[in-house]
Scaffold this motif. Structure first.
Motif, PDB file in Angstrom:
ATOM      1  N   GLY A 110       0.008  -1.342   0.159  1.00  0.00           N
ATOM      2  CA  GLY A 110      -0.388  -0.332  -0.157  1.00  0.00           C
ATOM      3  C   GLY A 110       1.104   1.108  -0.507  1.00  0.00           C
ATOM      4  O   GLY A 110       0.415   2.510  -0.862  1.00  0.00           O
ATOM      5  N   ARG A 111       2.088   1.094   1.351  1.00  0.00           N
ATOM      6  CA  ARG A 111       3.041   2.516   0.870  1.00  0.00           C
ATOM      7  C   ARG A 111       3.456   2.480   0.312  1.00  0.00           C
ATOM      8  O   ARG A 111       4.652   3.764  -0.412  1.00  0.00           O
ATOM      9  CB  ARG A 111       3.017   2.779   2.117  1.00  0.00           C
ATOM     10  N   GLY A 112       4.158   1.066  -0.677  1.00  0.00           N
ATOM     11  CA  GLY A 112       5.415   1.604  -1.031  1.00  0.00           C
ATOM     12  C   GLY A 112       6.671   1.232  -0.040  1.00  0.00           C
ATOM     13  O   GLY A 112       8.080   1.590  -1.374  1.00  0.00           O
ATOM     14  N   LEU A 113       6.760   0.224   0.814  1.00  0.00           N
ATOM     15  CA  LEU A 113       7.969   0.762   1.798  1.00  0.00           C
ATOM     16  C   LEU A 113       8.204  -0.229   1.019  1.00  0.00           C
ATOM     17  O   LEU A 113       7.603  -1.707   0.808  1.00  0.00           O
ATOM     18  CB  LEU A 113       7.750   0.726   3.107  1.00  0.00           C
ATOM     19  N   LEU A 114       9.472  -0.755   1.563  1.00  0.00           N
ATOM     20  CA  LEU A 114       9.728  -2.532   0.352  1.00  0.00           C
ATOM     21  C   LEU A 114      10.249  -3.365   1.676  1.00  0.00           C
ATOM     22  O   LEU A 114      10.017  -3.584   2.713  1.00  0.00           O
ATOM     23  CB  LEU A 114      12.010  -2.016   1.324  1.00  0.00           C
ATOM     24  N   LEU A 115       9.368  -4.311   0.955  1.00  0.00           N
ATOM     25  CA  LEU A 115       9.009  -5.558   1.564  1.00  0.00           C
ATOM     26  C   LEU A 115       9.728  -6.527   2.366  1.00  0.00           C
ATOM     27  O   LEU A 115       9.546  -6.409   3.543  1.00  0.00           O
ATOM     28  CB  LEU A 115       8.433  -6.412   0.474  1.00  0.00           C
ATOM     29  N   GLU A 116      11.347  -6.028   2.108  1.00  0.00           N
ATOM     30  CA  GLU A 116      12.444  -7.315   2.522  1.00  0.00           C
ATOM     31  C   GLU A 116      12.944  -6.566   3.885  1.00  0.00           C
ATOM     32  O   GLU A 116      12.770  -6.686   5.280  1.00  0.00           O
ATOM     33  CB  GLU A 116      13.545  -6.969   1.669  1.00  0.00           C
ATOM     34  N   GLU A 117      13.050  -4.844   3.896  1.00  0.00           N
ATOM     35  CA  GLU A 117      12.506  -3.667   5.529  1.00  0.00           C
ATOM     36  C   GLU A 117      11.840  -4.040   6.504  1.00  0.00           C
ATOM     37  O   GLU A 117      11.823  -4.828   7.767  1.00  0.00           O
ATOM     38  CB  GLU A 117      12.610  -3.008   5.155  1.00  0.00           C
ATOM     39  N   ILE A 118      10.328  -4.528   5.787  1.00  0.00           N
ATOM     40  CA  ILE A 118       9.488  -4.683   7.069  1.00  0.00           C
ATOM     41  C   ILE A 118       9.162  -5.942   7.595  1.00  0.00           C
ATOM     42  O   ILE A 118       9.597  -6.442   8.019  1.00  0.00           O
ATOM     43  CB  ILE A 118       7.720  -4.293   6.018  1.00  0.00           C
ATOM     44  N   ALA A 119      10.128  -7.618   6.916  1.00  0.00           N
ATOM     45  CA  ALA A 119      10.654  -8.937   7.206  1.00  0.00           C
ATOM     46  C   ALA A 119      10.634  -9.180   8.128  1.00  0.00           C
ATOM     47  O   ALA A 119      10.716  -9.013   8.872  1.00  0.00           O
ATOM     48  CB  ALA A 119       9.897  -9.404   5.509  1.00  0.00           C
ATOM     49  N   GLN A 120      12.468  -7.899   7.862  1.00  0.00           N
ATOM     50  CA  GLN A 120      13.147  -8.224   9.030  1.00  0.00           C
ATOM     51  C   GLN A 120      12.775  -7.060  10.188  1.00  0.00           C
ATOM     52  O   GLN A 120      13.193  -7.958  11.606  1.00  0.00           O
ATOM     53  CB  GLN A 120      14.591  -7.302   8.272  1.00  0.00           C
ATOM     54  N   LEU A 121      11.483  -6.283  10.554  1.00  0.00           N
ATOM     55  CA  LEU A 121      10.810  -5.821  11.715  1.00  0.00           C
ATOM     56  C   LEU A 121      10.072  -6.419  11.754  1.00  0.00           C
ATOM     57  O   LEU A 121      10.237  -6.541  13.392  1.00  0.00           O
ATOM     58  CB  LEU A 121      10.930  -4.728  11.304  1.00  0.00           C
ATOM     59  N   ASN A 122       9.287  -7.160  10.705  1.00  0.00           N
ATOM     60  CA  ASN A 122       8.608  -8.324  11.658  1.00  0.00           C
ATOM     61  C   ASN A 122       9.734  -9.178  12.257  1.00  0.00           C
ATOM     62  O   ASN A 122       8.280 -10.276  13.275  1.00  0.00           O
ATOM     63  CB  ASN A 122       7.519  -9.195  10.637  1.00  0.00           C
ATOM     64  N   ARG A 123      10.490  -9.792  11.865  1.00  0.00           N
ATOM     65  CA  ARG A 123      11.067 -11.048  12.089  1.00  0.00           C
ATOM     66  C   ARG A 123      11.393 -10.388  13.346  1.00  0.00           C
ATOM     67  O   ARG A 123      11.657 -11.809  14.839  1.00  0.00           O
ATOM     68  CB  ARG A 123      12.186 -11.539  11.683  1.00  0.00           C
ATOM     69  N   MET A 124      12.551  -9.639  13.622  1.00  0.00           N
ATOM     70  CA  MET A 124      12.507  -8.691  14.759  1.00  0.00           C
ATOM     71  C   MET A 124      11.710  -8.840  16.258  1.00  0.00           C
ATOM     72  O   MET A 124      11.428  -9.325  16.937  1.00  0.00           O
ATOM     73  CB  MET A 124      13.139  -7.665  14.604  1.00  0.00           C
ATOM     74  N   THR A 125      10.112  -8.400  15.635  1.00  0.00           N
ATOM     75  CA  THR A 125       9.406  -8.021  16.361  1.00  0.00           C
ATOM     76  C   THR A 125       8.752  -9.434  16.759  1.00  0.00           C
ATOM     77  O   THR A 125       8.050  -9.211  18.447  1.00  0.00           O
ATOM     78  CB  THR A 125       8.363  -7.564  15.582  1.00  0.00           C
TER      79      THR A 125
END
Length: 217
Positions: A110-125
């Protein structure tokens, strides 16, 4: 129940009927004698509910995509530590309205942020925690938004249809990439029709399948 419990998430665009289906599922699971914890993202904790109010308030329309992403992750981090992991540790079924797929769909597609960066944050969280089953309720955004915005719009519902089309595409692509975990259900039918498909999806979880079969005898 297994020693770890069961983790089920519901995903989908605005107005897809997640709240209705979660309520129906909660009643079925409780009827099977299972301990059920129903949560939502963002929210589910005192901290998370404060974050939710900020994220959905149209007074914050100028919020940047990265600030939005980090607020969602902060709410999730607290929810996992305070509610999800403790419930799973005692063998309960946790049903959560949205989880990491929503972050990828909304802030990534939706917002256009990098999927891999989001995936990394998801894994950390999450510390690697993933749902046993994800039910993705799919509906055309024009239909879902008409349902969701009947009583007014929050900050995300107020986004244009193009944004919601990208989010829908994100959910469908995420589901296609992980068919062992994700089940896509057409949410345009009646609540009863959709619920029947949700119960069918639930049979993917062996311990619940056994209980469902016993209840039919």
């Amino acid at each position: 129940m297994s020693a770890r419990g069961v983790f089920i998430t519901f995903e989908g665009g605005e107005g897809c009927g997640k709240s209705t289906q979660i309520g129906l599922l909660e009643a079925v699971l409780a009827g099977l004698g299972l301990g059920v914890v129903v949560l939502r993202e963002p929210g589910g904790t005192d901290l998370g509910e404060v974050v939710r109010a900020i994220l959905l308030d149209r007074a914050h329309d100028a919020m940047s995509a990265r600030a939005e992403l980090l607020l969602y992750e902060a709410s999730r981090a607290q929810l996992i530590v305070e509610r999800i992991r403790p419930a799973l540790a005692i063998g309960e079924v946790v049903v959560c309205d949205r989880f990491t797929d929503s972050t990828l769909a909304y802030q990534g597609y939706g917002r256009g942020l990098l999927l891999e960066e989001i995936a990394q944050l998801n894994r950390m969280t999450t510390g690697g925690l993933t749902p046993d089953l994800t039910v993705m309720l799919d509906i055309a955004p024009v239909i879902g938004l008409a349902r969701a915005t009947h009583g007014g719009t929050d900050r995300l519902e107020a986004e244009d249809v193009g944004f919601h089309e990208r989010v829908r595409r994100g959910f469908l692509e995420l589901a296609a990439a992980d068919p062992a975990r994700c089940v896509v259900i057409d949410a345009s039918g009646t609540a009863e029709e959709v619920h029947a498909h949700v119960i069918d999806a639930l049979r993917r979880i062996p311990v619940i399948e056994v209980l469902l079969e016993r209840s039919r005898r």
